[in-house]
Design an enzyme around this catalytic site. Structure first.
Site, mmCIF file in Angstrom:
data_model
loop_
_atom_site.group_PDB
_atom_site.id
_atom_site.type_symbol
_atom_site.label_atom_id
_atom_site.label_comp_id
_atom_site.label_asym_id
_atom_site.label_seq_id
_atom_site.Cartn_x
_atom_site.Cartn_y
_atom_site.Cartn_z
ATOM 1 N N GLU A 138 0.741 -1.339 0.085
ATOM 2 C CA GLU A 138 0.130 0.342 0.244
ATOM 3 C C GLU A 138 0.853 1.352 -0.155
ATOM 4 O O GLU A 138 1.090 2.612 0.765
ATOM 5 C CB GLU A 138 -0.900 -0.035 1.128
ATOM 6 C CG GLU A 138 -2.285 -0.634 0.760
ATOM 7 C CD GLU A 138 -3.170 -1.239 2.071
ATOM 8 O OE1 GLU A 138 -3.229 0.153 2.911
ATOM 9 O OE2 GLU A 138 -4.097 -0.946 2.527
ATOM 10 N N GLU B 74 -6.766 -7.331 -0.685
ATOM 11 C CA GLU B 74 -7.178 -7.729 0.715
ATOM 12 C C GLU B 74 -9.012 -7.176 0.734
ATOM 13 O O GLU B 74 -9.322 -6.346 -0.281
ATOM 14 C CB GLU B 74 -5.907 -6.984 1.889
ATOM 15 C CG GLU B 74 -5.158 -6.890 1.259
ATOM 16 C CD GLU B 74 -4.263 -5.824 2.642
ATOM 17 O OE1 GLU B 74 -5.017 -5.265 3.519
ATOM 18 O OE2 GLU B 74 -3.375 -6.207 2.672
HETATM 19 C C1 GAL Z 1 -4.938 -2.807 4.399
HETATM 20 C C2 GAL Z 1 -3.219 -3.227 5.094
HETATM 21 C C3 GAL Z 1 -3.589 -4.687 6.182
HETATM 22 C C4 GAL Z 1 -3.667 -3.962 6.931
HETATM 23 C C5 GAL Z 1 -5.677 -4.253 6.417
HETATM 24 C C6 GAL Z 1 -6.237 -3.999 7.993
HETATM 25 O O1 GAL Z 1 -4.428 -0.808 4.493
HETATM 26 O O2 GAL Z 1 -2.386 -3.190 3.943
HETATM 27 O O3 GAL Z 1 -1.844 -4.681 6.303
HETATM 28 O O4 GAL Z 1 -2.844 -3.811 7.512
HETATM 29 O O5 GAL Z 1 -5.508 -2.770 6.114
HETATM 30 O O6 GAL Z 1 -7.781 -3.219 6.849
#
Ligand code: GAL
Length: 633
Positions: A144, A315
């Site tokens: 990110e 994710e």
């Molecule tokens: C994303 C990140 C992850 C985790 C997640 C939590 O932004 O890539 O590592 O922190 O958020 O929602």
């Protein structure tokens, strides 16, 4: 291509004797992918030069043996503590001049060349070790970029790098002085070494200075990423990706994307609704358990463009997150809906973040597919349902949409540099257009500003392109579909000056912005026929036919068959009228969808999604809350 599922796993968080069972359960759940490694630097290299690969070797082997494909992340978003001792100046510096501290993540400055070399070194070592490992089927660079406000850093490295960048761009300091208009307030420089960063000034710095610093900062992200890509490419044939975020626009994602094979993004619908969609309180309440009906779709379409067709959700929110102002649970069925929505927009894979909820550290309150005690969390059943559906259902066949919406990062920075009114942002303007198009039941492609050919699009919306480059101007001029330019088009040249002839200066369209104003939120201007102008409006001169006007008779939309110019930011009703009017002229089928119902067409079918918490009757049948329908075209 068969659409697939996956998850994000942290073997370093769990005792080794849990890995095999975890892997077996992932396979049983119907998952294909497992992303690992992206925060593991302190375990890979506990002290400088002392590398410990054994645990990662066996994690990859265990996962691979179980039948999973590994996405291996480079660990550079979390440089370990010793790195700060080695490179004290690598820390990013905020706009107040304070270095950001160790103790979370993303604390590095993109301009620090020493850290860039460290990032090259660890990436090379990983690629040497795992580049030909058959279980490593894809890579992820870093994690990110830009998240937690980390693109722009006011460090000494950034200052030095910015001076070099300016010297290359302008060649002579006189040219820079002229381009920026530094005669204003006696801001002229005698050498590039006198140029500082545009923070901590008494009042606002020169917008040309700010805009160039934003461009420079974006280039640093591109350069940082490219170093890793080169190291991996030399040693591996597996595709390389990066996981972008929602509404992070500080760097040019298209440019980063040019060096990668796949764009991925991290979709947290409920967290985003609370902290970055910009919805009012009533809407936040109505969609608290479902997320905004358009925000995820917008990013799916954006990252499809960034990935030049190849994109994933790396994710996917599986339950409550920990980081938004409020963190409700999703409505039952939403995890399945979000997953199918991504597939309907062309995602190759959707991976859930994370496998098991952690009982320690910052994300203790972030749900996973498993609870901290390893029992299934509610998301598990929904993921399994999608896996079963994927096995039986026909493949999603992507197709070009009838509508193109241009999204340009440089314009986003220009609006941020000079918004002219509180709350006016380019992202917000483009997103308002996107929402209106979706409310009308249209399927949209987001298109990069370097698009040379708009063939096949019936309608092209291009709002807010403050600096309209020659290339895009030319491509839009020959587009067959109707082109609707929006407010502030061509309002600044490359050096952030007002061009003369005055904007928008579009060939074949006699419209000139004679004056402009920003409006308080409580002073909308009503439109003749319904809807209103809100926030920003231009006074338009010229002979082009008036297509929409205010109650007082001031032109708002002017144009004819092939192109038009809208000189205002319209409210929801105004936007619906604009899309209705242009859609009909362009031969598009406009449908007013029920509240919270959204559709997406592929080559062969139309998906219907119910984002509300109620049963809704739709042309595709009665949809329960979080319901989905798939209809053949
Ligand atoms: C994303 C990140 C992850 C985790 C997640 C939590 O932004 O890539 O590592 O922190 O958020 O929602």
């Amino acid at each position: 291509m068969k659409r697939t599922l996956g998850t994000c796993y942290y073997p370093e968080h769990w005792p080794e004797d849990m890995w095999e069972d975890d892997a077996a359960r992932m396979v049983r759940a119907g998952l294909t992918w497992v992303r690992i490694g992206e925060f593991s630097w302190s375990r890979l290299e506990p002290t400088p030069g002392d590398l410990h690969w054994d645990w990662l070797d066996s994690a990859i082997e265990v996962l691979g043996k179980a039948g999973l494909k590994v996405v291996l992340g480079t660990p550079t978003a979390t440089p370990p503590r010793w790195m700060i001792d080695k490179h004290p100046a690598m820390l990013a510096v905020d706009a107040d001049g304070n270095p950001r501290k160790f103790g979370s993540r993303r604390h590095y400055c993109f301009s620090h060349l020493g850290y860039r070399e460290e990032s090259r070194r660890i990436t090379r070592l990983m690629a040497e070790r795992y580049g030909r490992n058959p279980n490593v089927a894809a890579w992820q660079t870093d994690n990110e970029y830009g998240c937690h406000d980390t693109t722009i850093s006011y460090s000494e490295s950034a200052r030095d790098g910015f001076r070099d960048w300016l010297a290359q761009r302008y060649q002579s300091v006189d040219a820079l002085n002229r381009a920026w208009g530094n005669i204003f307030w006696s801001m002229e420089y005698r050498s590039f070494d006198e140029v500082d960063l545009p923070n901590l000034t008494v009042t606002e710095p020169n917008p040309a200075h700010v805009q160039d610093f934003r461009r420079y900062s974006s280039d640093m992200v591109v350069a940082f990423n490219k170093v890793q890509v080169c190291e991996i490419k030399e040693r591996s044939d597996a595709p390389i990706s990066h996981n972008y975020m929602g509404r992070i626009t500080d760097f040019d994602h298209y440019k980063v994307g040019e060096d990668l094979d796949i764009a991925t993004w991290d979709s947290y619908p409920l967290g985003f609704l609370e902290d970055r969609v910009g919805a009012d309180a009533a809407r936040q309440r109505a969609y608290a358990r479902q997320g905004d009906p358009d925000f995820q779709a917008f990013h799916h379409d954006l990252y499809r463009a960034v990935g030049r067709g190849r994109w994933w959700v790396m994710e996917q929110q599986p339950g409550p997150v920990n980081w938004a102002p409020y963190n409700p649970s999703p409505l039952p069925g939403m995890v399945r809906l979000w997953t199918w929505e991504a597939f309907a927009h062309g995602a190759e894979a959707v991976c859930y973040f994370r496998w098991r909820q952690a009982s320690f550290a910052q994300e203790q309150l972030h749900a996973g597919m498993l609870r901290p005690d390893s029992k299934d969390a509610p998301a598990m059943a929904e993921a399994q349902e999608v896996a079963r559906e994927l096995a039986d259902a026909p493949n999603v066949q992507p197709a070009q949409a009838p509508v193109a919406l241009v999204f340009d990062y440089d314009s986003d920075w220009a609006w941020a540099t000079q918004p002219h009114g509180t709350g006016l942002s380019y992202f917000g303007l483009v997103f308002d257009h996107y929402k209106a198009l979706r409310r009308a039941g249209l399927t949209v492609d987001i298109v990069a500003p370097n698009c040379k050919d708009f063939e096949g699009y019936k309608l092209i919306m291009a709002p807010g392109l403050m600096h309209l480059t020659g290339g895009l101007r030319a491509a839009l001029a020959i587009a067959e579909g109707h082109v609707c330019y929006g407010p502030r088009t061509g309002a600044r040249d490359a050096g952030f000056k007002i061009p003369i002839p005055l904007p928008p200066a579009i060939e074949g369209l006699d419209v000139t912005v004679a004056r402009l104003e920003s409006l308080r939120p409580d002073m909308p201007i009503s439109l003749d026929g319904g809807g209103a102008v809100s926030g920003y409006v231009e006074e338009l001169e010229g002979t082009a036919p008036v297509l929409m006007q205010t109650d007082a008779g001031a032109p708002v939309l002017m144009g004819a068959a092939g192109q038009s110019y809208c000189g205002a930011w319209l409210d929801e009703d105004g936007m619906d009228r604009l899309v209705g009017l242009l859609g009909e002229r362009s031969g598009l089928e406009i449908r007013a969808l029920p509240e919270g119902i959204r559709t997406r067409r592929t080559a062969t079918e139309e998906f219907w999604f119910n984002h509300t918490s109620k049963v809704v009757e739709t042309p595709a049948g009665v949809l329960p809350p979080a319901g989905i329908a798939r209809r053949k075209l």
